[in-house]
Scaffold this motif. Sequence first.
Motif, PDB file in Angstrom:
ATOM      1  N   GLY A  37      17.859  -9.408  -9.131  1.00 21.87           N
ATOM      2  CA  GLY A  37      17.623 -10.715  -9.736  1.00 21.87           C
ATOM      3  C   GLY A  37      16.902 -11.679  -8.816  1.00 21.87           C
ATOM      4  O   GLY A  37      16.939 -12.891  -9.010  1.00 21.87           O
ATOM      5  N   ILE A  38      16.238 -11.160  -7.794  1.00 19.87           N
ATOM      6  CA  ILE A  38      15.508 -12.021  -6.868  1.00 19.87           C
ATOM      7  C   ILE A  38      14.151 -12.366  -7.485  1.00 19.87           C
ATOM      8  O   ILE A  38      13.439 -11.470  -7.939  1.00 19.87           O
ATOM      9  N   PRO A  39      13.818 -13.674  -7.563  1.00 20.91           N
ATOM     10  CA  PRO A  39      12.578 -14.044  -8.251  1.00 20.91           C
ATOM     11  C   PRO A  39      11.333 -13.558  -7.519  1.00 20.91           C
ATOM     12  O   PRO A  39      11.208 -13.699  -6.300  1.00 20.91           O
ATOM     13  N   MET A  40      10.414 -12.967  -8.276  1.00 18.86           N
ATOM     14  CA  MET A  40       9.182 -12.401  -7.717  1.00 18.86           C
ATOM     15  C   MET A  40       8.041 -12.713  -8.670  1.00 18.86           C
ATOM     16  O   MET A  40       8.222 -12.696  -9.880  1.00 18.86           O
ATOM     17  N   ARG A  41       6.842 -12.953  -8.096  1.00 17.02           N
ATOM     18  CA  ARG A  41       5.725 -13.215  -8.996  1.00 17.02           C
ATOM     19  C   ARG A  41       5.155 -11.931  -9.582  1.00 17.02           C
ATOM     20  O   ARG A  41       4.457 -11.974 -10.591  1.00 17.02           O
ATOM     21  N   ASP A  42       5.465 -10.814  -8.994  1.00 18.92           N
ATOM     22  CA  ASP A  42       5.052  -9.527  -9.563  1.00 18.92           C
ATOM     23  C   ASP A  42       5.835  -8.422  -8.852  1.00 18.92           C
ATOM     24  O   ASP A  42       6.439  -8.664  -7.804  1.00 18.92           O
ATOM     25  N   LEU A  43       5.804  -7.230  -9.419  1.00 20.13           N
ATOM     26  CA  LEU A  43       6.346  -6.068  -8.716  1.00 20.13           C
ATOM     27  C   LEU A  43       5.251  -5.535  -7.795  1.00 20.13           C
ATOM     28  O   LEU A  43       4.113  -6.004  -7.845  1.00 20.13           O
ATOM     29  N   ILE A  44       5.576  -4.570  -6.949  1.00 17.57           N
ATOM     30  CA  ILE A  44       4.543  -3.873  -6.174  1.00 17.57           C
ATOM     31  C   ILE A  44       4.701  -2.376  -6.427  1.00 17.57           C
ATOM     32  O   ILE A  44       5.815  -1.851  -6.378  1.00 17.57           O
ATOM     33  N   VAL A  45       3.583  -1.728  -6.686  1.00 17.54           N
ATOM     34  CA  VAL A  45       3.601  -0.287  -6.879  1.00 17.54           C
ATOM     35  C   VAL A  45       2.994   0.369  -5.647  1.00 17.54           C
ATOM     36  O   VAL A  45       1.900   0.006  -5.218  1.00 17.54           O
ATOM     37  N   GLY A  46       3.697   1.324  -5.078  1.00 15.90           N
ATOM     38  CA  GLY A  46       3.163   2.070  -3.945  1.00 15.90           C
ATOM     39  C   GLY A  46       2.479   3.333  -4.441  1.00 15.90           C
ATOM     40  O   GLY A  46       3.056   4.090  -5.219  1.00 15.90           O
ATOM     41  N   VAL A  47       1.245   3.544  -4.017  1.00 16.10           N
ATOM     42  CA  VAL A  47       0.491   4.715  -4.477  1.00 16.10           C
ATOM     43  C   VAL A  47      -0.586   5.031  -3.434  1.00 16.10           C
ATOM     44  O   VAL A  47      -1.002   4.159  -2.679  1.00 16.10           O
ATOM     45  N   ALA A  48      -1.018   6.306  -3.385  1.00 17.44           N
ATOM     46  CA  ALA A  48      -2.040   6.679  -2.399  1.00 17.44           C
ATOM     47  C   ALA A  48      -3.088   7.600  -3.014  1.00 17.44           C
ATOM     48  O   ALA A  48      -2.802   8.359  -3.939  1.00 17.44           O
ATOM     49  N   SER A  49      -4.309   7.490  -2.476  1.00 13.17           N
ATOM     50  CA  SER A  49      -5.356   8.474  -2.766  1.00 13.17           C
ATOM     51  C   SER A  49      -5.885   8.967  -1.429  1.00 13.17           C
ATOM     52  O   SER A  49      -5.542   8.418  -0.381  1.00 13.17           O
ATOM     53  N   GLY A  50      -6.753   9.960  -1.485  1.00 10.83           N
ATOM     54  CA  GLY A  50      -7.294  10.453  -0.226  1.00 10.83           C
ATOM     55  C   GLY A  50      -8.428  11.423  -0.468  1.00 10.83           C
ATOM     56  O   GLY A  50      -8.980  11.497  -1.578  1.00 10.83           O
ATOM     57  N   LYS A  51      -8.755  12.181   0.569  1.00 10.12           N
ATOM     58  CA  LYS A  51      -9.890  13.098   0.478  1.00 10.12           C
ATOM     59  C   LYS A  51      -9.490  14.458   1.010  1.00 10.12           C
ATOM     60  O   LYS A  51      -8.916  14.573   2.094  1.00 10.12           O
ATOM     61  N   ILE A  52      -9.778  15.487   0.213  1.00 13.38           N
ATOM     62  CA  ILE A  52      -9.584  16.873   0.674  1.00 13.38           C
ATOM     63  C   ILE A  52     -10.860  17.645   0.373  1.00 13.38           C
ATOM     64  O   ILE A  52     -11.477  17.442  -0.683  1.00 13.38           O
ATOM     65  N   GLU A  53     -11.284  18.491   1.243  1.00 11.87           N
ATOM     66  CA  GLU A  53     -12.508  19.279   1.057  1.00 11.87           C
ATOM     67  C   GLU A  53     -13.644  18.419   0.505  1.00 11.87           C
ATOM     68  O   GLU A  53     -14.307  18.765  -0.465  1.00 11.87           O
ATOM     69  N   ASP A  54     -13.833  17.253   1.096  1.00 11.20           N
ATOM     70  CA  ASP A  54     -14.883  16.315   0.702  1.00 11.20           C
ATOM     71  C   ASP A  54     -14.767  15.825  -0.731  1.00 11.20           C
ATOM     72  O   ASP A  54     -15.746  15.358  -1.317  1.00 11.20           O
ATOM     73  N   THR A  55     -13.573  15.953  -1.318  1.00  8.42           N
ATOM     74  CA  THR A  55     -13.374  15.507  -2.688  1.00  8.42           C
ATOM     75  C   THR A  55     -12.270  14.455  -2.704  1.00  8.42           C
ATOM     76  O   THR A  55     -11.215  14.652  -2.086  1.00  8.42           O
TER      77      THR A  55
END
Lengths: 241, 229, 261
Positions: free
Chosen positions: A151-169
């Motif tokens: 119940g702590i007031p927040m202006r938004d949630l935060i989503v943790g997510v990642a992208s990256g590169k493998i074999e130049d893709t």
Amino acid sequence: MGGYGDVKLLNDDGTRLDGRKVDEMRSVEIKAGILPNADGSAWVKHGLNVAICAVYGPVEAHPRKIQRQDRAVIDVRYNMAPFSTSDRIRPGYNRRSREISKVTAEALESVVLVERFPRSKISVEIEILAAEAGTRCAGITAASVALADAGIPMRDLIVGVASGKIEDTVVLDLDKAEDNYGQADLPVGILPTTGDLAFLQMDGDLSPDEFNLCMEYNQKAAKEIHEVMIKALKEKYEEGA
Amino acid sequence: MSGAKSGAEPRLVTPGEVIETSLEMRSGVGITYENNQYISTRIGWLREHNDTLSVDPIQGSYMPRSGDLVIGFIEAVRNNLWFAEINGAFNGLLPMSLAPWKVEFGAARQHMDIGDVIIARVQEVDESHSVVLTMKGVGLRKLKNGCVESLGVQLLDKFRGENNENIRNMASKSDTRIVVGENGRIWIDGEPEGIQSVRELIQFTKHCGHHKDFMAKFQEKINKTRGEH
Amino acid sequence: MVELVPQLLRQELADLAAMGKRRDGRSQWESRHIELEVDCLYNADGSAKVTWGDTIVYAGVKFEIRQPWPDRPSEGSLMCGAELRPIAGKKYEPGPPSPESIELGRVVDRGIRESGCIDLGSLCVIPGESVYGVMVDIHVVSDSGNIFDASALAAIAALRTTIVPASKFDTGEDHPLKITKTPIMCSFTRVGGRFVMDANADEELGGDERIHITLGDDGHLHSLQKGLKGVFSPAEFAEILEVSQNQCDVLRKMVESAGGN
């Protein structure tokens, strides 16, 4: 990032070793309110990563010297359980967990309305029970659900997510092998409503174009995970309604 | 994106949710206005009342306001004042001058010691959230019997019922005395069976208080309650 | 953080004890509801989660290869450790391992070790050169009372599902860890003047000393520990020892039916 090039990470048809498409994330499950003692809590399973988070507070900040007269401080402890990784980790704080704790706290301070709670402290305890690349992202997602659950007031949630590169893709949401043998990893914390970023780290090698594609994937995944977060938060109140 | 309509089914919102409204509104509890948008900051039920948009929160800690009746535990004693833990972020401070007794300087401990339980009222809350308590007033006292249970502050109104109707029924059915502190603490005094039945009603509120059909079920449970008769 | 004990709580617990009652309606020798889940942690070689009332504990098993102790060249080793981190409750603070967490780890360790449930000789790879070290880490994520019994249960249940990751160390093929016995802990806390089984958070807060008993399959004692301030009579101990025999049998069946090696 670990070694480069010599480990094959993409199949001939362009899919990844676990069968995912390049822009496909691992499955995400979330539950809110799982710890009876905490003021707010969450359990996040992202792929095979498992993060649990408890929020306590706001309470008076101790010792005095950490108090801020105009706002609350957010005290994050990101910790990996000794059995969470392939090789056992010695219990206790290390440089990696301290750094992740610091930047995670700063990300959360950007969305929590900390000015509502002068001289207080909000404790965010993130425990990684199983690690399969992407624990800091699972931790951020868990922390923002737990804060909302408290119940702590927040202006938004935060989503943790990642992208990256493998074999130049460029690929979305690296798993363990891709993280170990890939070429780049870009974990971010995204405010789902505005698309703004509260958390950003990266290591490896990305061209500006590759970076942009990573970000595009991350934004797309953030929307998907956001749906799961909202569902988890609402679940316990809508059941039996 | 969602609109807030009065009279419609109550809607559950989460932090960051943009509330669409065609009218000029004021932002109340749980709503912030940023970048020309109304945004929910809490998990709770969206409410549009007169020209104010607000969220009835369903989770959150106790935030003291002056006038609140609270149940506190004495945590520290000084020569001329007591500190009471009141389930908030900060301890309440009870000066000797606001105690119900005439206290000599240095003799505070003779009246109340660590671990004692009190019913007090919040005298004032200053800008830095410091809380001053008073025990001067009807019913404000040190508690010598009974037990204290806790319940989330958002569920207190449901527990009490309209005009404290539920409390009156519970107290008479179980032959107990019940005092609800705004800080999420409930004092119950009576025979053990009576206390136990009220405790079960508190547990029921904890687990089912957010359900839509809670009130009907709760009142049914209260009516079945029996103390030691 | 030192927890505040409300005076009314101690008084109420004493009143209830005089009538043979408990705050949550249980009888003196009644445990809360227990759920046991095994093999629930990816990356752990054996794992268990115990939900004991509102107390939640995880245990995970990991292996390492190390040199044997000089005086025991053909024996591996077992170590149980516990962490009581701030996630478990308001009273826990960050920092180096507290005496409480060390006590918890060691009491669980002794019960498992002394029961002889693991043949340390079977953990030898090359005598005098390399042996397996088995490490059981206990992670308390929610303390609502009686973390000792929950931790001991999680630890033995995790061990029983453990696969020795030999292929990872190039020491052979993965194989189940051989566990021949099921030691079980049963703890008692003095509440309102008399002992009760499985104290909850309120009872621990307003209670006094506690006694932990670990029994083996044959009902023999393998580890004892008295903690916190207070004294007890031999007659009191005789009574709880008898009660614990029954309870340990119940829990042993639960662990054995949860599956494992």
